[in-house]
Write an enzyme that holds these catalytic residues in place. Structure first.
Site, PDB file in Angstrom:
ATOM      1  N   PRO A 258       9.459  -5.520 -11.184  1.00 56.92           N
ATOM      2  CA  PRO A 258       8.824  -4.463 -11.993  1.00 56.92           C
ATOM      3  C   PRO A 258       9.465  -3.079 -11.505  1.00 56.92           C
ATOM      4  O   PRO A 258       9.471  -2.731 -10.319  1.00 56.92           O
ATOM      5  CB  PRO A 258       7.367  -4.484 -11.886  1.00 56.92           C
ATOM      6  CG  PRO A 258       7.302  -5.528 -11.468  1.00 56.92           C
ATOM      7  CD  PRO A 258       8.154  -6.150 -10.776  1.00 56.92           C
ATOM      8  N   GLY A 259      10.013  -2.365 -12.376  1.00 50.38           N
ATOM      9  CA  GLY A 259      10.491  -1.121 -11.719  1.00 50.38           C
ATOM     10  C   GLY A 259      12.067  -0.828 -11.514  1.00 50.38           C
ATOM     11  O   GLY A 259      12.635   0.083 -10.872  1.00 50.38           O
TER      12      GLY A 259
ATOM     13  N   GLY B 269      14.523  -1.269 -13.208  1.00 51.71           N
ATOM     14  CA  GLY B 269      15.608  -0.708 -14.308  1.00 51.71           C
ATOM     15  C   GLY B 269      15.966  -1.679 -15.178  1.00 51.71           C
ATOM     16  O   GLY B 269      17.162  -1.716 -15.753  1.00 51.71           O
TER      17      GLY B 269
ATOM     18  N   GLU C  54      -5.469   3.595  14.770  1.00 49.30           N
ATOM     19  CA  GLU C  54      -3.759   3.929  14.533  1.00 49.30           C
ATOM     20  C   GLU C  54      -3.060   4.165  15.645  1.00 49.30           C
ATOM     21  O   GLU C  54      -2.122   3.624  15.809  1.00 49.30           O
ATOM     22  CB  GLU C  54      -3.966   5.109  13.678  1.00 49.30           C
ATOM     23  CG  GLU C  54      -4.589   5.081  12.218  1.00 49.30           C
ATOM     24  CD  GLU C  54      -4.413   3.892  11.555  1.00 49.30           C
ATOM     25  OE1 GLU C  54      -3.480   3.156  11.752  1.00 49.30           O
ATOM     26  OE2 GLU C  54      -5.263   3.601  10.720  1.00 49.30           O
TER      27      GLU C  54
HETATM   28  C1  NHX Z   1     -14.330   1.273   3.317  1.00 45.67           C
HETATM   29  N1  NHX Z   1     -12.109   2.286   4.221  1.00 45.67           N
HETATM   30  O1  NHX Z   1     -13.624   0.648   2.684  1.00 45.67           O
HETATM   31  C2  NHX Z   1     -13.459   2.546   4.167  1.00 45.67           C
HETATM   32  C3  NHX Z   1     -13.469   3.510   3.145  1.00 45.67           C
HETATM   33  C4  NHX Z   1      -9.934   0.856  10.322  1.00 45.67           C
HETATM   34  C5  NHX Z   1      -9.406   3.113  10.528  1.00 45.67           C
HETATM   35  N2  NHX Z   1     -15.676   1.371   3.482  1.00 45.67           N
HETATM   36  O2  NHX Z   1      -6.010  -0.738   9.108  1.00 45.67           O
HETATM   37  O3  NHX Z   1      -8.303   2.475   6.190  1.00 45.67           O
HETATM   38  O4  NHX Z   1     -12.289   0.555   5.616  1.00 45.67           O
HETATM   39  O5  NHX Z   1      -3.958   0.849  10.299  1.00 45.67           O
HETATM   40  C6  NHX Z   1      -4.160   0.557   1.269  1.00 45.67           C
HETATM   41  C7  NHX Z   1      -5.323   1.081   0.637  1.00 45.67           C
HETATM   42  C8  NHX Z   1      -7.663  -0.867   4.323  1.00 45.67           C
HETATM   43  C9  NHX Z   1      -4.462  -0.179   2.592  1.00 45.67           C
HETATM   44  C10 NHX Z   1      -6.614   0.937   0.968  1.00 45.67           C
HETATM   45  C11 NHX Z   1      -6.279  -0.841   3.948  1.00 45.67           C
HETATM   46  C12 NHX Z   1      -8.040   0.238   2.517  1.00 45.67           C
HETATM   47  C13 NHX Z   1      -6.634   0.928   7.593  1.00 45.67           C
HETATM   48  C14 NHX Z   1      -9.932  -0.398   3.953  1.00 45.67           C
HETATM   49  C15 NHX Z   1      -8.056   1.958   8.836  1.00 45.67           C
HETATM   50  N3  NHX Z   1      -4.833   1.228   9.223  1.00 45.67           N
HETATM   51  N4  NHX Z   1      -9.449   0.728   6.305  1.00 45.67           N
HETATM   52  C16 NHX Z   1      -5.720   0.482   8.681  1.00 45.67           C
HETATM   53  C17 NHX Z   1      -8.668   1.287   6.731  1.00 45.67           C
HETATM   54  C18 NHX Z   1     -11.529   1.148   5.192  1.00 45.67           C
HETATM   55  C19 NHX Z   1      -8.688  -0.247   3.842  1.00 45.67           C
HETATM   56  C20 NHX Z   1      -5.882  -0.351   2.932  1.00 45.67           C
HETATM   57  C21 NHX Z   1      -6.819   0.179   2.217  1.00 45.67           C
HETATM   58  C22 NHX Z   1      -9.482   2.141   9.514  1.00 45.67           C
HETATM   59  C23 NHX Z   1      -7.812   1.385   7.918  1.00 45.67           C
HETATM   60  C24 NHX Z   1     -10.388   1.025   4.793  1.00 45.67           C
HETATM   61 ZN    ZN Z   2      -4.938  -1.058  10.872  1.00 50.51          ZN
END
Ligand code: NHX
Ligand code: ZN
Length: 639
Positions: free
Chosen positions: A237-238, A240, A459
């Site tokens: 998708p996308g 073109g 991170e």
């Molecule tokens: C929750 N979020 O869901 C909370 C708000 C472990 C410091 N209760 O691994 O952000 O736990 O290295 C894309 C979009 C994970 C990818 C949304 C991956 C949401 C991300 C859940 C960091 N970085 N965890 C990570 C994280 C979470 C999540 C995603 C995503 C955290 C971790 C989210």
């Molecule tokens: Zn992570």
């Protein structure tokens, strides 16, 4: 993913949108057509009929009501008439007495009468003896009853009926489904040429043939060549595909008819097929021209399997009609059919046979140079600052497609405007890339200090291990600014150059990097958190693929375990069929787990050895929220 539940919802949504678009198109007829009440629309005729019917029904009802009312006489008068022998005949029910009075003068019309009797005969006799005139009413009054029990329901029913009739015979109403001709309109949005399509050089080259054919249908024939009938554009998708098709039509200077295959699927069997027939008929009249069928997989999915709610039946008929039309039309008519799909593997094989979509052109995701060209095209009308290097933007966006890059260019301009700048700077592009790749910033998702510290360590763990591990892609940026739907932080690695293969050591290192975030939390804060589920999921996927698909495990050997299977009727795309025994299953699980544990051990070793750097990195990250790859490399070198 048309078959997954969410795919269903998407399809429904698409269908609804299409229906709405059709309705809107009807409500707002194109300006060039000044025939608002379309004579060939059944709606126009039935509207008049309805009005006439309604007027007559109301007149009739009113008339009968008035007559009844005029004929009513008091019961006492009725008894008097009986006494005097004026009653010719009468019908007696427990509610009313109706009948005719003898005409006053011979030859005149007998008069109708209607009255309500008094149940108490003694009282009637007394009243009669005293010469009292009396009228009887039961309940409210029988006239009211008549109105309430007869007239009102009739009016309500009539109203409902006329409403439904209007609905059904209106545009998109179901009396009209399949009857109203599916009209196709050539797109007139300025002719697009190949110059408006950046990249995709090979696809363009292959498409030139179709252009030549449409420009000059007889030439290829004279040389004895067979006409290409259908061209299938295959790509993510996308990338073109629609743009390419439009450009082909533009280059050839022929009308372009854009149809989404999802629009064909209707509620009633046979309607989609009728549409296909209509469209090909109209196209033949307008030849040379191009029909472009987007999302061909919506109707082109492999046939067979039990019928679910009639949906399959309709799709199958539509598909069959499409096949028939493609077989039927004479290539010299100058109609080229192009279609696009991003899932060629699920298409019915019959669609790909000779004389149908026998020419398949792959539209790949753009490589670095193509991305650069696409960016140049999209930024042509944007004022760029002196520091903007589109090549760097292209390097920073591996895996993104044309639509994403258009999005980034646009976002960058918007951010620059919001920033009150006269030109778009590199920093605006950086922000736009992050926004498109990771979602918009969500600063409102404020974390307390404890959680912020955890995110920073998580991170930092990813970043540190990515830099230390031998094959890790360099870290570009680490951020603990919450973004998108739920992400709290991310570590962005960027490949030095585009790769098409992954080696075993690379995959092992990837698992290690993925586990490093959780591992850092464990090491520093003493426990793990729920946030790492996404990391674990990805790591497990890689490990399982290494064991089951990639032959990267000593104990299981270079062979695959589990077979992909098409199970359209279960509403799942594909299911892994188990083609191994219990013992092997146990072994696979053990080996997958072994890979994960090895990665975890490795990450732990690195983090323990470089604990000082980890602490420094986490501190910096907590302070600044975003840290660049350069700074991370410096930190590692410094410690
Ligand atoms: C929750 N979020 O869901 C909370 C708000 C472990 C410091 N209760 O691994 O952000 O736990 O290295 C894309 C979009 C994970 C990818 C949304 C991956 C949401 C991300 C859940 C960091 N970085 N965890 C990570 C994280 C979470 C999540 C995603 C995503 C955290 C971790 C989210
Ligand atoms: Zn992570």
């Amino acid at each position: 993913m048309t078959n997954t539940p969410s795919g269903w919802a998407q399809q429904l949504l698409r269908h609804l949108k299409a229906t709405r678009a059709r309705l809107e198109a009807w409500q707002k007829p194109p300006a060039d057509k000044s025939r608002t009440p379309q004579p060939d629309q059944p709606g126009g005729i039935s509207r008049h009929l309805l009005t006439i019917l309604a007027v007559f029904s109301l007149l009739y009802l009113w008339q009968s009501y008035r007559e009844v009312r005029e004929d009513e006489i008091p019961y006492s008068e009725f008894l008097r008439h009986v006494e005097e022998g004026n009653v010719a005949d009468s019908l007696i029910t427990d509610q009313v007495i109706t009948g005719h009075l003898k005409p006053a003068t011979p030859g005149a019309e007998p008069r109708d009468f209607i009255t309500v009797p008094l149940a108490n005969q003694e009282l009637a006799n007394t009243l009669q003896a005293k010469g009292v005139q009396y009228t009887v009413r039961y309940g409210s009054n029988w006239l009211g009853n008549f109105l309430f029990n007869w007239l009102l329901p009739m009016v309500v029913l009539f109203g409902l009926w006329s409403l439904m009739a209007r609905r059904m015979s209106g545009p998109g109403g179901f009396l009209n489904m399949g009857r109203g001709r599916a009209r196709i309109h050539a797109e007139s949005s300025g002719q697009i040429s190949f110059q408006d399509v950046a990249g995709a050089l090979e696809a363009k080259q292959e498409l030139r043939e179709s252009i030549e054919f449409m420009r000059n249908p007889s030439r290829i024939q004279r040389l004895g060549g067979r006409m290409p009938k259908g061209v299938l554009l295959v790509g993510s998708p996308g990338t073109g595909k629609t743009l390419l098709a439009r450009a082909v039509a533009g280059e050839a200077g022929v009308p372009f008819f854009n149809i989404s295959a999802a629009e064909f699927i209707e509620m009633f069997v046979g309607v989609g097929a009728a549409r296909v027939r209509d469209i090909f008929e109209q196209a033949r009249q307008k030849a040379p021209c191009m029909i472009f069928i987007d999302e061909l997989d919506a109707i082109g999915r492999a046939r067979g399997g039990p019928v679910a709610m009639g949906g399959h039946d309709e799709r199958e008929q539509t598909l069959n009609q499409l096949l028939t039309e493609m077989d039927g039309f004479d290539p010299s008519a100058g109609v080229v059919v192009m279609a696009a799909t991003n899932r060629p593997e699920i298409l019915d094989k019959a669609l790909l046979r000779a004389g149908r979509f026998d020419r398949q052109i792959v539209v790949d995701k753009p490589g670095l140079e193509d991305r650069l060209a696409i960016l140049e095209l999209h930024t042509a009308r944007i004022t760029l600052g002196a520091d903007v290097e589109l090549r760097v933007v292209a390097q920073r966006t591996p895996g993104l497609v044309g639509a994403d890059l258009a999005n980034i260019s646009n976002e960058a301009a918007i951010i620059a405007v919001r920033d009150n700048q006269d030109a778009v700077a590199m920093s605006h592009f950086e922000a736009a890339i992050d926004r498109v790749m990771a979602g918009p910033e969500k600063k409102s998702r404020a974390l307390n200090e404890t959680e912020k510290r955890r995110v920073a360590y998580h991170e930092s763990g990813h970043a540190l291990v990515a830099e230390i591990v031998p094959t890790g892609e360099p870290v570009h940026k680490v951020s603990i600014i919450p973004r998108g739907a739920a992400a709290l932080g991310f570590t962005l690695q960027l490949p030095v150059e585009e790769k098409f293969l992954s080696t075993e050591p690379e995959l092992r290192d990837q698992i290690t990097i993925l586990l490093a975030g959780r591992c850092a939390e464990e090491l520093v804060l003493g426990c793990v958190s729920s946030g790492a589920w996404n990391d674990l999921e990805k790591a497990s996927e890689i490990a399982r693929a290494m064991v089951c698909q990639l032959g990267m495990n000593q104990n299981l050997g270079p062979m695959t375990y589990g077979k992909r299977q098409q199970l359209a009727y279960l509403n799942v795309e594909s299911a892994e069929e188990r083609n191994f025994g219990e013992d092997t299953a146990r072994l696979i699980d053990a080996e997958v787990r072994g890979l994960i544990e090895e990665g975890h051990r490795h990450a732990r070793d690195i983090l323990t050895t470089h604990r000082d750097t980890l602490d420094a990195m986490a501190r910096l990250l907590q302070e600044r929220e975003v840290v660049s790859g350069e700074e991370i490399k410096q930190l590692i070198r410094g410690n």
